[in-house]
Design a protein around this motif. Structure first.
Motif, PDB file in Angstrom:
ATOM      1  N   ALA A   1      69.923  36.051  43.653  1.00 37.59           N
ATOM      2  CA  ALA A   1      68.733  36.906  43.606  1.00 37.59           C
ATOM      3  C   ALA A   1      68.796  37.766  42.357  1.00 37.59           C
ATOM      4  CB  ALA A   1      68.656  37.769  44.863  1.00 37.59           C
TER       5      ALA A   1
ATOM      6  N   GLN B   1      63.728  39.958  34.229  1.00 43.08           N
ATOM      7  CA  GLN B   1      63.048  38.740  33.808  1.00 43.08           C
ATOM      8  C   GLN B   1      64.048  37.789  33.164  1.00 43.08           C
ATOM      9  OE1 GLN B   1      59.718  39.397  31.249  1.00 43.08           O
ATOM     10  NE2 GLN B   1      59.266  37.223  30.993  1.00 43.08           N
TER      11      GLN B   1
ATOM     12  N   LYS C   1      59.651  27.964  37.930  1.00 42.67           N
ATOM     13  CA  LYS C   1      58.434  28.518  38.528  1.00 42.67           C
ATOM     14  C   LYS C   1      58.447  30.033  38.386  1.00 42.67           C
ATOM     15  CE  LYS C   1      57.731  24.862  41.975  1.00 42.67           C
ATOM     16  NZ  LYS C   1      57.547  24.568  43.430  1.00 42.67           N
ATOM     17  N   ALA C   2      57.315  30.645  38.718  1.00 41.19           N
ATOM     18  CA  ALA C   2      57.230  32.105  38.631  1.00 41.19           C
ATOM     19  C   ALA C   2      58.236  32.770  39.543  1.00 41.19           C
ATOM     20  CB  ALA C   2      55.815  32.557  38.970  1.00 41.19           C
ATOM     21  N   GLU C   3      58.552  32.126  40.671  1.00 42.21           N
ATOM     22  CA  GLU C   3      59.484  32.720  41.624  1.00 42.21           C
ATOM     23  C   GLU C   3      60.936  32.410  41.318  1.00 42.21           C
ATOM     24  OE1 GLU C   3      57.606  29.046  43.659  1.00 42.21           O
ATOM     25  OE2 GLU C   3      56.994  30.679  42.329  1.00 42.21           O
ATOM     26  N   GLY C   4      61.216  31.710  40.209  1.00 41.80           N
ATOM     27  CA  GLY C   4      62.601  31.495  39.837  1.00 41.80           C
ATOM     28  C   GLY C   4      62.874  30.135  39.221  1.00 41.80           C
TER      29      GLY C   4
ATOM     30  N   GLU D   1      70.465  28.142  42.165  1.00 42.55           N
ATOM     31  CA  GLU D   1      69.072  28.566  42.262  1.00 42.55           C
ATOM     32  C   GLU D   1      68.987  30.048  41.933  1.00 42.55           C
ATOM     33  OE1 GLU D   1      65.272  28.575  45.361  1.00 42.55           O
ATOM     34  OE2 GLU D   1      67.309  28.292  46.120  1.00 42.55           O
TER      35      GLU D   1
ATOM     36  N   ILE E   1      66.576  33.199  42.193  1.00 42.89           N
ATOM     37  CA  ILE E   1      65.422  33.590  42.995  1.00 42.89           C
ATOM     38  C   ILE E   1      64.929  34.946  42.526  1.00 42.89           C
ATOM     39  CG2 ILE E   1      64.577  33.988  45.345  1.00 42.89           C
ATOM     40  CD1 ILE E   1      67.139  32.441  46.274  1.00 42.89           C
ATOM     41  N   ARG E   2      63.695  35.031  42.093  1.00 40.14           N
ATOM     42  CA  ARG E   2      63.134  36.291  41.604  1.00 40.14           C
ATOM     43  C   ARG E   2      62.863  37.235  42.778  1.00 40.14           C
ATOM     44  NH1 ARG E   2      60.240  38.008  36.982  1.00 40.14           N
ATOM     45  NH2 ARG E   2      60.146  40.264  37.111  1.00 40.14           N
ATOM     46  N   ALA E   3      63.336  38.485  42.654  1.00 37.17           N
ATOM     47  CA  ALA E   3      63.101  39.518  43.653  1.00 37.17           C
ATOM     48  C   ALA E   3      62.292  40.640  43.026  1.00 37.17           C
ATOM     49  CB  ALA E   3      64.423  40.055  44.200  1.00 37.17           C
ATOM     50  N   ASP E   4      61.470  41.294  43.828  1.00 39.03           N
ATOM     51  CA  ASP E   4      60.605  42.361  43.322  1.00 39.03           C
ATOM     52  C   ASP E   4      61.387  43.611  42.939  1.00 39.03           C
ATOM     53  OD1 ASP E   4      58.376  40.798  43.588  1.00 39.03           O
ATOM     54  OD2 ASP E   4      57.859  41.534  45.577  1.00 39.03           O
TER      55      ASP E   4
ATOM     56  N   ARG F   1      68.962  34.205  52.505  1.00 42.35           N
ATOM     57  CA  ARG F   1      68.153  33.444  51.555  1.00 42.35           C
ATOM     58  C   ARG F   1      68.856  33.339  50.204  1.00 42.35           C
ATOM     59  NH1 ARG F   1      66.598  30.535  48.604  1.00 42.35           N
ATOM     60  NH2 ARG F   1      64.483  30.015  47.883  1.00 42.35           N
TER      61      ARG F   1
END
Length: 598
Positions: A96, A100, A277-280, A301, A303-306, A319
């Motif tokens: 996670a 950017q 992808k935008a989410e990672g 993997e 994974i983009r987190a807010d 996750r």
């Protein structure tokens, strides 16, 4: 503020607030300082409110109910379900991240761990550094040798080095990558400044990048020409910026077809891009990597987190397996029963208050020493940051092979004595110090605590100038300030990478301080190795701290939240953990165990 990196090495200057985004510590009285606006005058002519008051017991009951609901929903809980690991992800490390990410090794300005780990998963530089002792190890290069004058370095590349499409990795690919980097309008291109003509090309003084002191002698021999002897240069080649580029890569990185066709991005690392992808991002083990049979992960993997809190939650519910940096809070406070651990490592960085020695009373070393002695570093660290920030009593933190030196101390009485001796007893007659604050950096909390300390102990006032970025830059350029928050992050596991800044006054320009003897000693240290080098670096650090052009304030202990099934994690002061060394342990009866890889 992001300042240019020193020509002497690859350490990078940074605005210290980037390490404390979102954390504003309380002052010693326990409250944050806020501006109060009294509404009395605006309400003076309004009619009195005659609505009946709510009975006190009703207010008490409603307040109690609200507190109960907050405790129920915000208090400790571990009832969130842990997601089962998908069969396809049995051997996939899931990371996670908040910052950017881009697969372009030359489009970044700060060496955060997740950036390092992402780039080093896709790309392999010439050298890796042993995280325990900082010594260079073979990576894309299998051997190297110096010329007699130590101004020329030849590296022999592995014959079995392969791009993920199966083509051989050659010396020409490294020349291509370095020439692209030196053309980038980024301060981090200074990592190449030790190379002949690199700085002149980067500054536009030379237009021809072929003049850069790097050449392919043949397909598997790379020759590098240096400006001066550098005993740490081989270790510097481990920087993630110094990776090779395939003949097609520059165009792919510019036009970004990898977003829909990941196979167009050709890389030479242990993993290759299979999804963007935008989410990672998702990476898979490269079929042509030389050591692929020894790697236990099938992929990684990202994974983009807010935010950091969301990254922590992704680890908690299963996750993700790793988050760096995690949000504030002990692993025991996670809202699930997942077994996790938190690993820490001392980062090779320092946050400082740089003193403009060309202005007013700061010209007097007694005043500078008084400001340093008046500090209470440990007391200034907010409770929420206590496990992350460390008081800095030297310029170089603990690092592999070299413990930090306790060179600075704190003494209120001595600070007052020195200030009085300089002609300012109790701060009388002392001008207000100007400390610019970049509005883009939420670093006011620590600056306020530190400068309040000067007032309480010495009677010295400080004006925190909240300038817009343009004025902030102009004030810096003109030298219209007394104190500037700064910092430095090493990109080589060597004390000289942090200390080299002081040998180049054109780089260490905030204090307007120079010492020719420091420059001479650093040049000598760069020609030495082992104990001789360490002794020279200690002399440099002691001399700088004695003259106090800057006050080191805090170091950082980097934190990483891990699911216990992640095996093989290790500390690295540069945050360059190689994911190819990690593994995911098997799951037994729905629980994770911390044993080694199968």
């Amino acid at each position: 503020m992001t300042l240019p990196a020193p020509a002497c090495g690859s350490a990078r200057r940074f605005g210290a607030s980037s390490h404390r985004r979102g954390h504003r510590p309380r002052s010693r009285c326990g409250v944050r300082h806020v501006a109060l606006i009294c509404p009395m005058d605006s309400n003076r002519d309004k009619p009195m409110n005659t609505a009946p008051r709510v009975p006190w017991w009703t207010v008490f009951a409603m307040t109690g109910a609200g507190v109960f609901m907050l405790a129920l929903f915000l208090g400790p809980r571990n009832d969130l379900a842990v997601l089962p690991r998908p069969v396809a992800d049995r051997d996939v490390l899931r990371v996670a991240y908040v910052q950017q990410l881009t697969p372009d090794p030359h489009v970044w300005t700060f060496p955060l761990p997740v950036n390092n780990q992402f780039i080093l998963s896709l790309w392999e530089p010439l050298i890796e550094c042993d995280p325990e002792n900082g010594q260079p190890q073979a990576a894309a290069a299998v051997s190297w040798r110096w010329s007699e004058d130590r101004l020329s370095l030849e590296l022999r590349l592995r014959a079995d080095g392969r791009w993920c499409n199966g083509e051989p990795v050659t010396a020409h690919d490294f020349v291509r990558g370095w020439r692209r980097l030196i053309r980038q309008n980024l301060d981090c291109a200074a990592v190449l400044f030790p190379v002949k003509n690199a700085e002149a090309i980067h500054r536009g003084e030379l237009a021809d990048t072929s003049a850069l002191g790097v050449e392919a002698v043949d397909d598997f021999t790379l020759r590098i020409q240096l400006n001066a002897v550098r005993s740490t240069f081989v270790a510097e080649l481990a920087d993630p910026l110094l990776v090779p580029l395939h003949a097609t890569t520059a165009a792919v990185l510019e036009n970004k077809p990898y977003r829909t066709a990941p196979g167009t991005l050709i890389t030479n690392g242990a993993f290759r891009l299979v999804q963007a992808k935008a989410e990672g991002y998702r990476l898979a083990l490269s079929p042509h990597y030389r050591d692929r049979n020894t790697i236990l992960l099938s992929g990684v993997e990202f994974i983009r987190a807010d935010g950091a809190a969301m990254a922590r939650l992704l680890v908690a519910v299963g996750r993700a397996d790793l988050a760096n940096p995690p949000a504030i809070g002990a692993p025991a406070g996670l809202p699930t029963a997942r077994c996790v651990t938190e690993e820490t490592e001392m980062a090779m960085s320092v946050v400082s208050l740089d003193l403009n020695v060309a202005r007013g009373p700061l010209r007097d070393v007694r005043v500078r020493r008084a400001l340093a002695l008046a500090m209470n570093r440990a007391g200034s660290i907010a409770e929420a940051d206590a496990d992350r920030l460390v008081p800095a009593y030297s310029w170089v933190p603990d690092m592999p092979g070299r413990p930090g030196l306790p060179l600075m101390h704190e003494d209120e009485a001595e600070a007052r004595r020195l200030l009085a001796e300089a002609g300012y007893p109790g701060g009388k007659g002392f001008p207000v110090l100007i400390l610019p604050v970049n509005q883009r950096r939420p670093n006011f909390g620590y600056l306020q605590v530190w400068t309040e300390r000067w007032y309480r102990v010495l009677g010295v006032r400080t004006y925190l100038a909240f300038d817009p970025p343009e004025k902030h830059k102009l004030r810096y350029t003109r030298g219209e300030f007394d104190v500037m928050q700064g910092g430095l992050m090493a990109t080589v596991p060597d004390a000289g990478d942090l200390l080299g800044l002081f040998a180049h006054p054109e780089r260490f320009d905030a204090p307007h301080w120079a010492n020719p003897e420091i420059t001479r000693l650093m040049a000598e240290a760069n020609r030495r190795s082992g104990l001789e080098r360490l002794a020279l670096l200690e002399r440099i650090e002691r001399s700088v701290m004695e003259d106090v052009p800057t006050i080191p304030m805090i170091f950082e202990r980097r934190r990483t939240l891990l699911g216990v099934e992640v095996a093989g994690w290790y500390a690295d002061p540069l945050g360059r953990q190689a994911f190819k060394r990690l593994a995911i342990t098997p799951v037994e009866h729905g629980e994770f165990h911390a044993g080694g890889p199968p």
